[in-house]
Design an enzyme around this catalytic site. Structure first.
Site, PDB file in Angstrom:
ATOM      1  N   ASP A   1      45.567  43.959  39.131  1.00 14.67           N
ATOM      2  CA  ASP A   1      46.169  43.409  38.195  1.00 14.67           C
ATOM      3  C   ASP A   1      45.644  42.716  36.948  1.00 14.67           C
ATOM      4  O   ASP A   1      46.434  42.858  35.920  1.00 14.67           O
ATOM      5  CB  ASP A   1      46.920  42.024  39.023  1.00 14.67           C
ATOM      6  CG  ASP A   1      48.023  41.419  38.216  1.00 14.67           C
ATOM      7  OD1 ASP A   1      48.349  41.764  37.267  1.00 14.67           O
ATOM      8  OD2 ASP A   1      48.508  40.246  38.785  1.00 14.67           O
TER       9      ASP A   1
ATOM     10  N   TYR B   1      47.884  39.039  47.511  1.00 15.19           N
ATOM     11  CA  TYR B   1      49.286  38.884  47.003  1.00 15.19           C
ATOM     12  C   TYR B   1      50.051  38.835  48.364  1.00 15.19           C
ATOM     13  O   TYR B   1      51.545  38.000  48.146  1.00 15.19           O
ATOM     14  CB  TYR B   1      49.588  39.704  45.925  1.00 15.19           C
ATOM     15  CG  TYR B   1      49.078  39.625  44.592  1.00 15.19           C
ATOM     16  CD1 TYR B   1      48.353  38.473  44.419  1.00 15.19           C
ATOM     17  CD2 TYR B   1      49.347  40.290  43.585  1.00 15.19           C
ATOM     18  CE1 TYR B   1      47.448  38.361  43.069  1.00 15.19           C
ATOM     19  CE2 TYR B   1      48.855  40.394  42.410  1.00 15.19           C
ATOM     20  CZ  TYR B   1      47.926  39.303  42.221  1.00 15.19           C
ATOM     21  OH  TYR B   1      47.250  39.095  40.950  1.00 15.19           O
TER      22      TYR B   1
ATOM     23  N   ASP C   1      45.665  44.693  32.690  1.00 16.16           N
ATOM     24  CA  ASP C   1      46.024  43.758  31.460  1.00 16.16           C
ATOM     25  C   ASP C   1      44.936  43.998  30.613  1.00 16.16           C
ATOM     26  O   ASP C   1      45.050  43.852  29.370  1.00 16.16           O
ATOM     27  CB  ASP C   1      46.411  42.404  32.021  1.00 16.16           C
ATOM     28  CG  ASP C   1      47.734  42.181  32.191  1.00 16.16           C
ATOM     29  OD1 ASP C   1      48.494  42.965  32.713  1.00 16.16           O
ATOM     30  OD2 ASP C   1      48.074  41.113  32.029  1.00 16.16           O
TER      31      ASP C   1
ATOM     32  N   LYS D   1      34.281  44.949  45.434  1.00 16.98           N
ATOM     33  CA  LYS D   1      33.389  44.042  45.489  1.00 16.98           C
ATOM     34  C   LYS D   1      32.816  43.720  46.798  1.00 16.98           C
ATOM     35  O   LYS D   1      32.598  42.919  47.512  1.00 16.98           O
ATOM     36  CB  LYS D   1      34.153  42.590  45.022  1.00 16.98           C
ATOM     37  CG  LYS D   1      33.301  41.523  44.649  1.00 16.98           C
ATOM     38  CD  LYS D   1      32.784  41.232  43.507  1.00 16.98           C
ATOM     39  CE  LYS D   1      31.515  40.309  43.288  1.00 16.98           C
ATOM     40  NZ  LYS D   1      30.809  40.482  42.209  1.00 16.98           N
TER      41      LYS D   1
ATOM     42  N   ASP E   1      33.231  43.296  38.703  1.00 19.13           N
ATOM     43  CA  ASP E   1      32.880  42.553  37.366  1.00 19.13           C
ATOM     44  C   ASP E   1      32.105  43.650  36.462  1.00 19.13           C
ATOM     45  O   ASP E   1      32.270  43.336  35.367  1.00 19.13           O
ATOM     46  CB  ASP E   1      31.823  41.405  37.743  1.00 19.13           C
ATOM     47  CG  ASP E   1      30.973  41.677  39.049  1.00 19.13           C
ATOM     48  OD1 ASP E   1      31.049  42.989  39.649  1.00 19.13           O
ATOM     49  OD2 ASP E   1      29.892  40.966  39.439  1.00 19.13           O
TER      50      ASP E   1
END
Ligand SMILES: NC(=O)c1ccc[n+]([C@@H]2O[C@H](COP(=O)([O-])OP(=O)(O)OC[C@H]3O[C@@H](n4cnc5c(N)ncnc54)[C@H](O)[C@@H]3O)[C@@H](O)[C@H]2O)c1
Length: 351
Positions: A245, A142, A249, A189, A221
């Site tokens: 992020d 970001y 959620d 990852k 994942d």
């Protein structure tokens, strides 16, 4: 205690949900003998309209001078639907996080006994869930270099982390784990990404400083899958900005509504408390949004001032409101949906 709190309502449902958190906080302050001074300031689309930018210097000064910031949400469809807009509300959010040094977003995920059957996930999977994500907030993709090449036909974003950025959030993760069940999961990852390998290597070298903490390393994942399969196997999870992020959620589904999830964004000094949801523009001005995420964010604020009883008083009254069905339309089941302001009034009255 005297508290000087910066109040940034923002856009959409922000002002409505913030109003309820202020009512409840004032009721707690009155009951426990504290004095709160609220200093309001503009941010998001509201600040663009008034001052031409989403996080004006004046707002920053109010935040810097405050003991803590209580924040609603930002975002407006006017900007969402205009990809060419040069100034956007979300830039204010990123600027605020960066200028205040809010590098860790603390997002607890838990279930409410009276709402367990409202989750799309099965009761036996989610009952007892009580985990906390620490999402890195001021680095990664970001904030990395981005751009277009080949006359705009190719686009790129880059994810960059410095070891020190990983160390400071990992330290918070280890410290939090020590206060809880001494289990920490580093989500990355590392099988593919170099930045993830730096995360893993850094956390591994810190393990020796916290010998009591049992650390696990899982790929993002796999966590995305296990989070909805066996959420109560997790306790404290640390992860980078983008993964955090998305996963947080996803985790909100466990609780039952986006309107229930509080968070804190903290740095070395500054502290900001905010619901995890956005400005939910479809509900703006209708007095229907769920204020509990913001009210519970205020509870996290009291907790961080070591006002534990005050925080617990808020959590208790929230649980009572849920049990008694004093809820907004997102949670109403065959019963009456209460207005945002009615829920806030009820909570303040019952504190
Ligand atoms: N921290 C922030 O300020 C923040 C975070 C996310 C999105 N945004 C912005 O918010 C705007 C809307 O984004 P979005 O629609 O993706 O996300 P959103 O969180 O605003 O809404 C998504 C959905 O969640 C539910 N919801 C959210 N808050 C709720 C509440 N208090 N009570 C009941 N239900 C609630 C609604 O069903 C809503 O349609 C955009 O402009 C986006 O950029 C801001």
């Amino acid at each position: 205690m005297k508290l000087n709190i910066a109040l940034l309502a923002g856009d959409g449902i922000g002002p409505e949900v913030i109003d309820q958190a202020v009512k409840v906080s004032n009721a707690v302050a009155f009951k426990f003998g504290h004095e709160i001074t609220w200093n309001t300031a503009l941010t998001g689309a509201a600040a663009i309209d008034a001052a031409g930018e989403p996080y004006p210097d004046e707002t920053h000064q109010i935040c810097v001078n405050a003991d803590a910031v209580l924040f609603g949400a930002i975002g407006h469809p006017r900007f969402d639907n205009d990809p060419s807009a040069k100034v956007r509300p979300e830039q204010g959010l990123l600027k605020m996080r960066q200028k205040l040094g809010l590098f860790a977003n603390v997002r607890p995920t838990f279930t409410f006994p009276s709402l367990i059957d409202r989750s799309p996930l099965k009761r036996e999977r989610i009952e007892g869930t009580n985990l906390v994500f620490l999402r890195e907030l001021t680095g990664g993709i970001y904030f990395g270099k981005r751009g277009r090449l080949n006359n705009g036909e190719t686009a790129f974003d880059t994810c960059t982390y410095h070891r020190s950025e990983v160390q400071r959030i990992a330290k918070k993760g280890f410290e939090l784990a020590m206060k809880r069940s001494k289990r920490l999961c580093c989500v990355d990852k590392a099988n593919v990404l170099e930045s993830s390998r730096l995360w893993r290597e850094t956390v591994q070298t810190m393990e020796k400083d916290y010998p009591e903490v049992e650390v696990s390393y899982e790929f993002v994942d796999a966590v995305a899958m296990r989070l909805v399969q066996w959420p109560n196997e997790y306790d404290v999870l640390i992860t980078e900005n983008l993964f955090g992020d998305i996963l947080t959620d996803e985790a909100s589904v466990i609780s039952g509504s986006m309107g229930l999830m509080p968070s804190a964004s903290v740095g070395e000094k500054a502290k900001l408390y905010e619901p995890i949801h956005g400005s939910y523009p479809q509900a703006a001005g209708k007095d229907i949004a769920n204020p509990l995420a913001t009210v519970l964010s205020a509870a996290m604020m009291f907790e961080d001032f070591d006002l534990t009883d005050e925080a617990q008083a808020i959590r208790n009254v929230v649980n009572k409101s849920l049990t008694e069905g004093i809820v907004t339309e997102d949670l109403a089941q065959n019963g009456k949906a209460h207005k945002t302001s009615e829920v806030g009034d009820w909570l303040a009255l019952h504190i």
